[in-house]
Design an enzyme around this catalytic site. Structure first.
Site, PDB file in Angstrom:
ATOM      1  CB  ALA A  61      -0.893   0.001   1.230  1.00 50.17           C
ATOM      2  CE  LYS A  65       0.078   7.592  -0.063  1.00 43.08           C
ATOM      3  NZ  LYS A  65      -0.277   7.252   1.311  1.00 43.08           N
ATOM      4  CG  ASN A 110       5.532   7.878   4.189  1.00 46.27           C
ATOM      5  OD1 ASN A 110       4.449   8.418   4.408  1.00 46.27           O
ATOM      6  ND2 ASN A 110       5.771   6.600   4.475  1.00 46.27           N
ATOM      7  N   GLY A 113       0.661  11.366   5.190  1.00 45.93           N
ATOM      8  CA  GLY A 113      -0.585  11.648   5.903  1.00 45.93           C
ATOM      9  C   GLY A 113      -1.845  11.323   5.111  1.00 45.93           C
ATOM     10  CG  PHE A 114      -4.040   8.114   5.556  1.00 46.99           C
ATOM     11  CD1 PHE A 114      -3.016   7.220   5.314  1.00 46.99           C
ATOM     12  CD2 PHE A 114      -4.927   7.828   6.592  1.00 46.99           C
ATOM     13  CE1 PHE A 114      -2.873   6.072   6.081  1.00 46.99           C
ATOM     14  CE2 PHE A 114      -4.796   6.687   7.367  1.00 46.99           C
ATOM     15  CZ  PHE A 114      -3.760   5.816   7.114  1.00 46.99           C
ATOM     16  CG  ASN A 170      -3.012   1.685   7.488  1.00 44.70           C
ATOM     17  OD1 ASN A 170      -2.352   1.379   8.480  1.00 44.70           O
ATOM     18  ND2 ASN A 170      -2.631   2.629   6.656  1.00 44.70           N
ATOM     19  CB  SER A 173      -0.617   5.381   8.810  1.00 42.74           C
ATOM     20  OG  SER A 173       0.023   6.619   8.548  1.00 42.74           O
ATOM     21  CG  ASN A 175       3.174   9.558   8.437  1.00 42.89           C
ATOM     22  OD1 ASN A 175       4.017   9.940   9.245  1.00 42.89           O
ATOM     23  ND2 ASN A 175       3.436   8.693   7.475  1.00 42.89           N
ATOM     24  CB  THR A 176      -3.514   9.601  10.533  1.00 40.79           C
ATOM     25  OG1 THR A 176      -3.438   9.702   9.112  1.00 40.79           O
ATOM     26  CG2 THR A 176      -4.861  10.111  11.006  1.00 40.79           C
ATOM     27  CE  LYS A 214       1.114  -1.873   5.970  1.00 40.43           C
ATOM     28  NZ  LYS A 214       1.250  -1.296   4.622  1.00 40.43           N
ATOM     29  CG  ASN A 243       2.173   1.113   8.051  1.00 38.21           C
ATOM     30  OD1 ASN A 243       2.909   1.811   7.359  1.00 38.21           O
ATOM     31  ND2 ASN A 243       0.857   1.184   7.985  1.00 38.21           N
TER      32      ASN A 243
END
Ligand SMILES: Cc1cc2nc3c(=O)[nH]c(=O)nc-3n(C[C@H](O)[C@H](O)[C@H](O)COP(=O)(O)O)c2cc1C
Length: 364
Positions: A61, A65, A110, A113-114, A170, A173, A175-176, A214, A243
C-alpha cells in the site's frame, strides 16, 4: 524490456524530488503498453484467505494510493496489488516536503498523511477495471478530521466490498495523529467487530471479502499479544506485518535525514519487521496467514521473510533503489530455491525459522 526501462529511468527518478519522481513513475506506468505478463512458475502459486495468488509478491500500500495503475503493476509481474490507503473523503495530506530518500541506507521516510482522492473517485476507477480480474486489495483508513474513525472504516468496507479482492484495515500509519491508538485491545476489538459485521452485511451482494489487519512494527510484545488475541477472537482472515517504523536504528548513515519525522521503510526496516513477522507467526498458531512486508530488496530477503512466517510478501521502498526488475529477480530466486531443495511449494517453508528468529537478540 523492464530491465532496460530501469537502466534508463532509475538515475533520472533518483535525481528528482522523491514525490515528483513518484508522480512521474505513476504517469509512466499509465503509458505501459498492454503487454501480456509471462505466466508464473506454478510452484510460486499461493492459496491464502480463499484467494489464489499466481505468485507471492504484492505491491505494498502507498504506491498506488488512488488505484491509477493496478493493472500495469499486475502486468509487471506482481501477484497482487494493494491500493490505498483510501479515506472516505479526499484528503491533501501533510505539507510538502513530506517524502525523503535515505540513499546510503536504501531507506525512505514518509509523512504523507493519507493524501488520496477519496472513496468516490477510487471506487469509480476500480469499478471500471473490475472485469479485468487480478487480485486487488483495498487498504482503508480514517480521515484525519473524522469525528468517528470507526464509522469511516465501516463505510469504506460497505463501499468497496463489490470491487475489493480483500481489505486491509490500516491502523498503523504513524502519520495520522492518534491512528495507531486503534491498535489498543478494547478499541481494536470494537473496530474489528464493526468491520467484520459490515463485511457480513454486504456479503450477499458482494461475496466474501477477506479482512486483513495491518500493524505497526513498533508494538511491544505485550501489545502484540493483545492485538493477536483480538484478531483471532474477531476472526480476521490475516495480518500484514508491518507498516513503517517511527524508530531510527543506530546503524543509519544518513543521520541528518533520519531526523525527519515520519515512518521509516526500506532496508533499515528489514530486521525489525522480520522479527515482528516471526513474533506474530508464533502467536497466531496457524489461525490465519501473514503477509510480510518491510525492507525486502532481494530473493534472499524474500526467503527470510517467508521462513519467518509470511505466506505472502509485499514491497515498496526497494523499487526506488532496485527498479521494477526486482519483482522478476525475486520470483526467479524463489523458484530456483524450490527447485534446488526439491520442494513443491513455498508453503513448505513458511515459518520454518520463526522459533529461531524469536530467540535471537532484539534487533535495534
Ligand atoms: C511513500 C510511502 C507511502 C506509504 N503509504 C502507505 C499507505 O498509504 N498505507 C499503508 O498501509 N502503508 C503505506 N506505506 C507502507 C508500506 O505499505 C509498507 O508497509 C512499508 O513501506 C514497508 O515496506 P517497504 O520497506 O518494502 O517499503 C507507505 C510507504 C511508503 C514508503
Amino acid at each position: 524490456m523492464i530491465r532496460a526501462f530501469d537502466t534508463f529511468s532509475l538515475p533520472l527518478l533518483r535525481w528528482l524530488d522523491p514525490e515528483d519522481a513518484h508522480r512521474l513513475a505513476i504517469q509512466g506506468l499509465r503509458l505501459l503498453p498492454p503487454i501480456k505478463p509471462r505466466p508464473d512458475d506454478a510452484k510460486l502459486a499461493v492459496r491464502a484467505f480463499g484467494l489464489n495468488f499466481p505468485n507471492p509478491i504484492g505491491m505494498a500500500a502507498g504506491f498506488d494510493k488512488n488505484a491509477e495503475v493496478p493493472d500495469a503493476l499486475l502486468r509487471l509481474g506482481f501477484g497482487f496489488v494493494e491500493i490505498g490507503t483510501v479515506t472516505p473523503r479526499p484528503q491533501a495530506g501533510n505539507p510538502r516536503q513530506r517524502l525523503f530518500r535515505l540513499d546510503r541506507d536504501e531507506g525512505v521516510i514518509n509523512r504523507l498523511g493519507f493524501n488520496n482522492d477519496g472513496a468516490e473517485a477510487v471506487l469509480r476507477r476500480l469499478a471500471s477495471r473490475a472485469h479485468l480480474g487480478g487480485i486487488i486489495g483495498v487498504n482503508v483508513g480514517a480521515n484525519k478530521d473524522s469525528p468517528d474513525r470507526v464509522a469511516d472504516y465501516v463505510r469504506l468496507i460497505e463501499t468497496f466490498a463489490p470491487v475489493a479482492s480483500y481489505f486491509t484495515v490500516n491502523v498503523s500509519s504513524p502519520n495520522t495523529p492518534g491512528l495507531r491508538n486503534l491498535q489498543q485491545g478494547h478499541i481494536l476489538d470494537d473496530l474489528l467487530a464493526k468491520v467484520i459485521d459490515a463485511r457480513e452485511r454486504v456479503r450477499e451482494k458482494a461475496g466474501d471479502t477477506p479482512v486483513l489487519l495491518k500493524i505497526a512494527p513498533d508494538l511491544s510484545l505485550a501489545e502484540l499479544d493483545e492485538v493477536v488475541h483480538v484478531a483471532r477472537s474477531r476472526k480476521v482472515d490475516g495480518m500484514i506485518v508491518a507498516n513503517t517504523t517511527v524508530a531510527r536504528p543506530s546503524s543509519l548513515k544518513e543521520t541528518a535525514r533520519a531526523k525527519e519525522q515520519g515512518g521509516l521503510s526500506g532496508r533499515p526496516l528489514f530486521r525489525l519487521s522480520t522479527r515482528m513477522v516471526a513474533e506474530t507467526y508464533v502467536r497466531v498458531e496457524g489461525a490465519f496467514p501473514l503477509v510480510g512486508v518491510g525492507g525486502i530488496d532481494s530473493g534472499g530477503a524474500a526467503l527470510t521473510k517467508i521462513r519467518a512466517g509470511a505466506s505472502l510478501i509485499q514491497l515498496y521502498s526497494s523499487l526506488i533503489y532496485r527498479g521494477l526488475s526486482l519483482v522478476d529477480d525475486i520470483k526467479h530466486d524463489l523458484a530456483s530455491t524450490l527447485l534446488r531443495t526439491g520442494r513443491e511449494s513455498l508453503s513448505e517453508i513458511v515459518g520454518a525459522d520463526a522459533a529461531t528468529i524469536t530467540a535471537e537478540d532484539w534487533p535495534i
